[in-house]
Design a protein around this motif. Structure first.
Motif, PDB file in Angstrom:
ATOM      1  N   PHE A  29       0.819  -1.203   0.000  1.00 23.09           N
ATOM      2  CA  PHE A  29       0.000   0.000   0.000  1.00 23.09           C
ATOM      3  C   PHE A  29       0.859   1.261   0.000  1.00 23.09           C
ATOM      4  O   PHE A  29       0.365   2.342   0.294  1.00 23.09           O
ATOM      5  CB  PHE A  29      -0.924  -0.007   1.222  1.00 23.09           C
ATOM      6  N   SER A  32      -0.544   4.219  -1.748  1.00 22.81           N
ATOM      7  CA  SER A  32      -1.987   4.352  -1.574  1.00 22.81           C
ATOM      8  C   SER A  32      -2.339   5.479  -0.616  1.00 22.81           C
ATOM      9  O   SER A  32      -1.545   5.865   0.243  1.00 22.81           O
ATOM     10  CB  SER A  32      -2.587   3.052  -1.031  1.00 22.81           C
ATOM     11  N   ALA A  98      -8.993   1.609   0.974  1.00 20.41           N
ATOM     12  CA  ALA A  98      -7.694   1.892   0.344  1.00 20.41           C
ATOM     13  C   ALA A  98      -7.899   2.386  -1.078  1.00 20.41           C
ATOM     14  O   ALA A  98      -8.733   1.849  -1.818  1.00 20.41           O
ATOM     15  CB  ALA A  98      -6.820   0.648   0.351  1.00 20.41           C
ATOM     16  N   HIS A  99      -7.099   3.407  -1.422  1.00 14.30           N
ATOM     17  CA  HIS A  99      -7.167   4.058  -2.728  1.00 14.30           C
ATOM     18  C   HIS A  99      -5.782   3.971  -3.360  1.00 14.30           C
ATOM     19  O   HIS A  99      -4.963   4.883  -3.186  1.00 14.30           O
ATOM     20  CB  HIS A  99      -7.593   5.510  -2.524  1.00 14.30           C
ATOM     21  N   PRO A 100      -5.487   2.864  -4.037  1.00 13.00           N
ATOM     22  CA  PRO A 100      -4.181   2.808  -4.727  1.00 13.00           C
ATOM     23  C   PRO A 100      -4.095   3.909  -5.774  1.00 13.00           C
ATOM     24  O   PRO A 100      -5.121   4.367  -6.304  1.00 13.00           O
ATOM     25  CB  PRO A 100      -4.205   1.422  -5.377  1.00 13.00           C
ATOM     26  N   TRP A 105     -11.267   4.233  -4.781  1.00  9.92           N
ATOM     27  CA  TRP A 105     -11.480   3.514  -3.509  1.00  9.92           C
ATOM     28  C   TRP A 105     -11.977   2.103  -3.835  1.00  9.92           C
ATOM     29  O   TRP A 105     -13.174   1.823  -3.795  1.00  9.92           O
ATOM     30  CB  TRP A 105     -12.485   4.271  -2.643  1.00  9.92           C
TER      31      TRP A 105
END
Length: 118
Positions: A29, A32, A98-100, A105
């Motif tokens: 992550f 992210s 989580a927003h890579p 999202w």
């Protein structure tokens, strides 16, 4: 398989505190944005706070009045939400997400219930 697992919710009296935890696994992550959202009964899911996994920069909903603090422990792949001076209107299911980079999202946890009694 990516997993976000929240814990730490519960029943608390108004004015009390809780710390939510979200353990992330299944991918890196490092690029992210991680966030907390909440959904109260009969209402739409709303944004609470975000943090950059790489540099720790944070952003909060204006409605929180400085009562919540988001943080992360990179070594443990863990996200936190410290909630102080809780109010009945904070009652909701709280979700970790989580927003890579470039992906939106796309990862969500199962949610943890927070109930604040008056």
């Amino acid at each position: 398989q990516v997993q976000l697992v929240e814990s730490g919710g519960g029943l608390v009296q108004a004015g009390g505190s809780l710390r939510l935890t979200c353990v992330a696994s299944g991918r890196t992550f490092s690029s992210s944005i991680m966030g907390w959202f909440r959904q109260a009964p009969g209402k739409e899911r709303e944004f609470v706070a975000t943090i950059s996994w790489s540099d720790g920069s944070t952003y909060y909903s204006n409605s929180l009045e400085g009562r919540f603090t988001i943080s992360r422990d990179n070594a443990k792949n863990t996200l936190y939400l410290q909630m102080n001076n809780l109010k009945p209107e904070d009652t909701a299911v709280y979700y970790c997400a989580a927003h890579p980079a470039g992906a939106g999202w796309i990862y969500w946890g199962q949610g943890t219930q927070v109930t604040v009694s008056s």
